[in-house]
Design a protein around this motif. Structure first.
Motif, PDB file in Angstrom:
ATOM      1  N   ASP A 169       0.864  -1.187   0.000  1.00  0.00           N
ATOM      2  CA  ASP A 169       0.000   0.000   0.000  1.00  0.00           C
ATOM      3  C   ASP A 169       0.897   1.233   0.000  1.00  0.00           C
ATOM      4  OD1 ASP A 169      -1.705   2.095   0.482  1.00  0.00           O
ATOM      5  OD2 ASP A 169      -2.666   1.212   2.233  1.00  0.00           O
ATOM      6  N   PHE A 170       1.062   1.834  -1.173  1.00  0.00           N
ATOM      7  CA  PHE A 170       2.012   2.942  -1.280  1.00  0.00           C
ATOM      8  C   PHE A 170       1.530   4.171  -0.528  1.00  0.00           C
ATOM      9  CE2 PHE A 170       4.729   6.032  -3.558  1.00  0.00           C
ATOM     10  CZ  PHE A 170       5.946   5.402  -3.330  1.00  0.00           C
ATOM     11  N   THR A 171       0.224   4.319  -0.391  1.00  0.00           N
ATOM     12  CA  THR A 171      -0.293   5.453   0.382  1.00  0.00           C
ATOM     13  C   THR A 171       0.177   5.369   1.828  1.00  0.00           C
ATOM     14  OG1 THR A 171      -2.241   5.609  -1.033  1.00  0.00           O
ATOM     15  CG2 THR A 171      -2.379   6.654   1.132  1.00  0.00           C
ATOM     16  N   GLN A 172       0.197   4.162   2.385  1.00  0.00           N
ATOM     17  CA  GLN A 172       0.661   4.000   3.765  1.00  0.00           C
ATOM     18  C   GLN A 172       2.142   4.363   3.881  1.00  0.00           C
ATOM     19  OE1 GLN A 172      -0.972   0.985   6.266  1.00  0.00           O
ATOM     20  NE2 GLN A 172       1.018   0.325   7.015  1.00  0.00           N
ATOM     21  N   VAL A 173       2.928   3.965   2.887  1.00  0.00           N
ATOM     22  CA  VAL A 173       4.353   4.341   2.865  1.00  0.00           C
ATOM     23  C   VAL A 173       4.486   5.862   2.880  1.00  0.00           C
ATOM     24  CG1 VAL A 173       6.498   4.247   1.540  1.00  0.00           C
ATOM     25  CG2 VAL A 173       5.019   2.229   1.667  1.00  0.00           C
ATOM     26  N   LEU A 174       3.692   6.541   2.066  1.00  0.00           N
ATOM     27  CA  LEU A 174       3.752   7.998   1.995  1.00  0.00           C
ATOM     28  C   LEU A 174       3.336   8.644   3.310  1.00  0.00           C
ATOM     29  CD1 LEU A 174       2.271   8.585  -1.581  1.00  0.00           C
ATOM     30  CD2 LEU A 174       4.673   8.749  -0.885  1.00  0.00           C
ATOM     31  N   GLN A 175       2.331   8.076   3.971  1.00  0.00           N
ATOM     32  CA  GLN A 175       1.889   8.619   5.260  1.00  0.00           C
ATOM     33  C   GLN A 175       3.014   8.560   6.294  1.00  0.00           C
ATOM     34  OE1 GLN A 175      -1.494   6.067   5.820  1.00  0.00           O
ATOM     35  NE2 GLN A 175      -2.968   7.606   5.130  1.00  0.00           N
ATOM     36  N   ILE A 176       3.755   7.442   6.296  1.00  0.00           N
ATOM     37  CA  ILE A 176       4.864   7.307   7.241  1.00  0.00           C
ATOM     38  C   ILE A 176       5.988   8.273   6.877  1.00  0.00           C
ATOM     39  CG2 ILE A 176       6.612   5.730   8.169  1.00  0.00           C
ATOM     40  CD1 ILE A 176       4.589   3.437   7.548  1.00  0.00           C
ATOM     41  N   LEU A 177       6.312   8.359   5.584  1.00  0.00           N
ATOM     42  CA  LEU A 177       7.370   9.276   5.148  1.00  0.00           C
ATOM     43  C   LEU A 177       7.032  10.727   5.495  1.00  0.00           C
ATOM     44  CD1 LEU A 177       8.235   7.767   1.653  1.00  0.00           C
ATOM     45  CD2 LEU A 177       9.778   7.923   3.611  1.00  0.00           C
ATOM     46  N   LYS A 178       5.775  11.072   5.347  1.00  0.00           N
ATOM     47  CA  LYS A 178       5.344  12.460   5.583  1.00  0.00           C
ATOM     48  C   LYS A 178       5.550  12.879   7.031  1.00  0.00           C
ATOM     49  CE  LYS A 178       1.081  15.243   5.533  1.00  0.00           C
ATOM     50  NZ  LYS A 178       0.820  15.215   6.994  1.00  0.00           N
ATOM     51  N   ASP A 179       5.272  11.985   7.974  1.00  0.00           N
ATOM     52  CA  ASP A 179       5.239  12.384   9.383  1.00  0.00           C
ATOM     53  C   ASP A 179       6.297  11.727  10.260  1.00  0.00           C
ATOM     54  OD1 ASP A 179       3.036  14.095   9.022  1.00  0.00           O
ATOM     55  OD2 ASP A 179       1.637  12.403   9.132  1.00  0.00           O
ATOM     56  N   ARG A 180       7.223  10.995   9.677  1.00  0.00           N
ATOM     57  CA  ARG A 180       8.221  10.292  10.500  1.00  0.00           C
ATOM     58  C   ARG A 180       9.150  11.269  11.211  1.00  0.00           C
ATOM     59  NH1 ARG A 180      12.797   8.108   6.183  1.00  0.00           N
ATOM     60  NH2 ARG A 180      12.833   9.982   4.893  1.00  0.00           N
ATOM     61  N   PRO A 181       9.664  10.878  12.381  1.00  0.00           N
ATOM     62  CA  PRO A 181      10.677  11.691  13.048  1.00  0.00           C
ATOM     63  C   PRO A 181      11.967  11.705  12.237  1.00  0.00           C
ATOM     64  CG  PRO A 181       9.782   9.996  14.519  1.00  0.00           C
ATOM     65  CD  PRO A 181       9.313   9.673  13.150  1.00  0.00           C
ATOM     66  N   LYS A 182      12.772  12.684  12.484  1.00  0.00           N
ATOM     67  CA  LYS A 182      14.078  12.762  11.821  1.00  0.00           C
ATOM     68  C   LYS A 182      14.881  11.495  12.144  1.00  0.00           C
ATOM     69  CE  LYS A 182      18.272  15.518  11.509  1.00  0.00           C
ATOM     70  NZ  LYS A 182      19.139  16.523  12.166  1.00  0.00           N
ATOM     71  N   ASP A 183      15.539  10.943  11.137  1.00  0.00           N
ATOM     72  CA  ASP A 183      16.405   9.763  11.264  1.00  0.00           C
ATOM     73  C   ASP A 183      15.647   8.443  11.403  1.00  0.00           C
ATOM     74  OD1 ASP A 183      18.652  11.404  11.092  1.00  0.00           O
ATOM     75  OD2 ASP A 183      18.730  11.680  13.264  1.00  0.00           O
ATOM     76  N   PHE A 184      14.313   8.459  11.390  1.00  0.00           N
ATOM     77  CA  PHE A 184      13.562   7.205  11.392  1.00  0.00           C
ATOM     78  C   PHE A 184      13.546   6.663   9.971  1.00  0.00           C
ATOM     79  CE2 PHE A 184       9.629   4.676  11.060  1.00  0.00           C
ATOM     80  CZ  PHE A 184       9.841   3.778  12.100  1.00  0.00           C
ATOM     81  N   LEU A 185      14.043   5.448   9.791  1.00  0.00           N
ATOM     82  CA  LEU A 185      14.235   4.889   8.461  1.00  0.00           C
ATOM     83  C   LEU A 185      12.973   4.210   7.940  1.00  0.00           C
ATOM     84  CD1 LEU A 185      17.711   3.274   9.122  1.00  0.00           C
ATOM     85  CD2 LEU A 185      17.271   5.398   7.884  1.00  0.00           C
ATOM     86  N   VAL A 186      12.644   4.479   6.698  1.00  0.00           N
ATOM     87  CA  VAL A 186      11.546   3.801   6.017  1.00  0.00           C
ATOM     88  C   VAL A 186      12.157   2.970   4.893  1.00  0.00           C
ATOM     89  CG1 VAL A 186       9.386   4.056   4.745  1.00  0.00           C
ATOM     90  CG2 VAL A 186       9.932   5.628   6.621  1.00  0.00           C
ATOM     91  N   ILE A 187      12.087   1.655   5.066  1.00  0.00           N
ATOM     92  CA  ILE A 187      12.749   0.717   4.169  1.00  0.00           C
ATOM     93  C   ILE A 187      11.683  -0.137   3.488  1.00  0.00           C
ATOM     94  CG2 ILE A 187      14.343  -1.258   4.084  1.00  0.00           C
ATOM     95  CD1 ILE A 187      15.647   0.008   6.621  1.00  0.00           C
ATOM     96  N   SER A 188      11.740  -0.215   2.184  1.00  0.00           N
ATOM     97  CA  SER A 188      10.748  -0.988   1.450  1.00  0.00           C
ATOM     98  C   SER A 188      10.975  -2.478   1.636  1.00  0.00           C
ATOM     99  CB  SER A 188      10.808  -0.644  -0.043  1.00  0.00           C
ATOM    100  OG  SER A 188       9.877  -1.435  -0.758  1.00  0.00           O
ATOM    101  N   GLY A 189       9.868  -3.206   1.816  1.00  0.00           N
ATOM    102  CA  GLY A 189       9.927  -4.655   1.824  1.00  0.00           C
ATOM    103  C   GLY A 189       9.264  -5.232   0.589  1.00  0.00           C
ATOM    104  N   ASP A 190       8.912  -4.362  -0.356  1.00  0.00           N
ATOM    105  CA  ASP A 190       8.317  -4.765  -1.625  1.00  0.00           C
ATOM    106  C   ASP A 190       9.320  -4.444  -2.733  1.00  0.00           C
ATOM    107  OD1 ASP A 190       5.622  -5.609  -0.826  1.00  0.00           O
ATOM    108  OD2 ASP A 190       5.334  -3.506  -0.277  1.00  0.00           O
ATOM    109  N   ASP A 191       9.878  -5.465  -3.349  1.00  0.00           N
ATOM    110  CA  ASP A 191      10.928  -5.233  -4.342  1.00  0.00           C
ATOM    111  C   ASP A 191      10.484  -4.314  -5.476  1.00  0.00           C
ATOM    112  OD1 ASP A 191      12.725  -6.727  -2.941  1.00  0.00           O
ATOM    113  OD2 ASP A 191      12.808  -8.396  -4.347  1.00  0.00           O
TER     114      ASP A 191
END
Length: 291
Positions: A169-191
């Protein structure tokens, strides 16, 4: 602290001999192939490793072998997760994590916990882990989705350094990227979504197919991180057929078929998994021969 997780990590498969025993020669070949392919780090005992069908003794032997062959060349992440929180704490305590840089821990499966249950589960792991912790959200396997809100709440805890997000769900990825704290890593598990996630601001991928094509996959992600988008997408489009083949009949049957076609190890999996069909094997072989 967790900058090494930027780029391409690969979730190593566990090669087996025809009789189902662990193929350590194949495991050596796989680690060397990934190291020489310039991936950024290795993930040990993840889902792709068929860790749920490895005994405690086998897990320790696999870990020891990878640590020895890697010889500190790449950072290592170890998968320690499950659906019994207290058992996970026992496993963490019982595991020598001195050679590892982080723990990857999957959302509890089968129990189908509430969002509060997921939070409390990870809070306990956070409070007892000797290493940084990477969350792993894969609802297709666990039966429950860890929402963006829960992920962001967990991101405030001191040991939680990032999430491997495999919702599709790419929208969920975007939601996390938008509001994540500084230095919190968002790593894809979908190749297939890894490059779009990186271009949107993500930090990389923990890949299955990357261990079959480490040079191409890691270069694609590096290009994405450096905003060389056209070149990165050129690589992605060239890999698209094999990305489809790799998951058409389940993971890790697909990647093991790829590794067999590259003479790295054979394609044996443990029941209840089975190897891919002859038809799919032929498609994979044809792709590799033509690229």
């Amino acid at each position: 602290m967790s900058g090494f997780l930027r780029g391409t990590g690969v979730a190593l498969a566990t090669p087996f001999n025809d009789d189902g025993s662990i193929d350590y020669k194949g495991l050596t070949s796989l680690v060397e192939f990934c190291v020489q392919g310039k991936v950024e780090y290795l993930v040990v005992l993840g889902t792709t490793a068929e860790s749920v069908t490895l005994t405690k003794k086998e897990k320790k032997e696999v870990v020891a072998h990878i640590v020895k062959i890697n010889n500190k060349r790449l950072p290592l992440v170890i998968g320690i997760g499950g659906n019994n929180t207290s058992a996970i704490l026992d496993e963490i305590k019982d595991t020598d994590v001195s050679d590892f840089a982080a723990i990857l821990s999957v959302v509890p499966m089968y129990n189908k916990p509430s969002q509060e249950g997921i939070f409390q589960h990870y809070k306990v792991i956070n409070d007892h882990s000797p290493l940084p912790v990477l969350l792993y959200n894969v609802p297709s396997r666990t039966g429950v989705n860890m929402t963006a809100e829960t992920t962001l709440r967990l991101a405030e805890l001191d040991k939680i350094v990032g999430v491997k997000e495999a919702t599709g769900d790419f929208t969920q990825v975007l939601q996390i990227l938008k509001d994540r704290p500084k230095d919190f890593l968002v790593i894809s598990g979908d190749d297939a979504l890894a490059l779009p996630a990186v271009v949107a601001g993500g930090d990389g991928v923990i890949s299955v197919v990357g261990q079959g094509f480490p040079i191409e996959f890691s270069e694609m992600i590096r290009l994405g991180l450096s905003r060389q988008v056209d070149q990165a997408y050129e690589i992605l489009y060239s890999l698209l057929p094999v990305l489809e083949y790799a998951f058409a009949e389940g993971n890790p049957a697909g990647i093991k078929s790829i590794l067999k076609s590259k003479s790295i190890c054979n394609d044996t999996v443990r029941l209840p998994l089975v190897s891919v069909s002859d038809e799919l094997q032929q498609k994979i072989q044809a792709y590799i021969q033509s690229n």
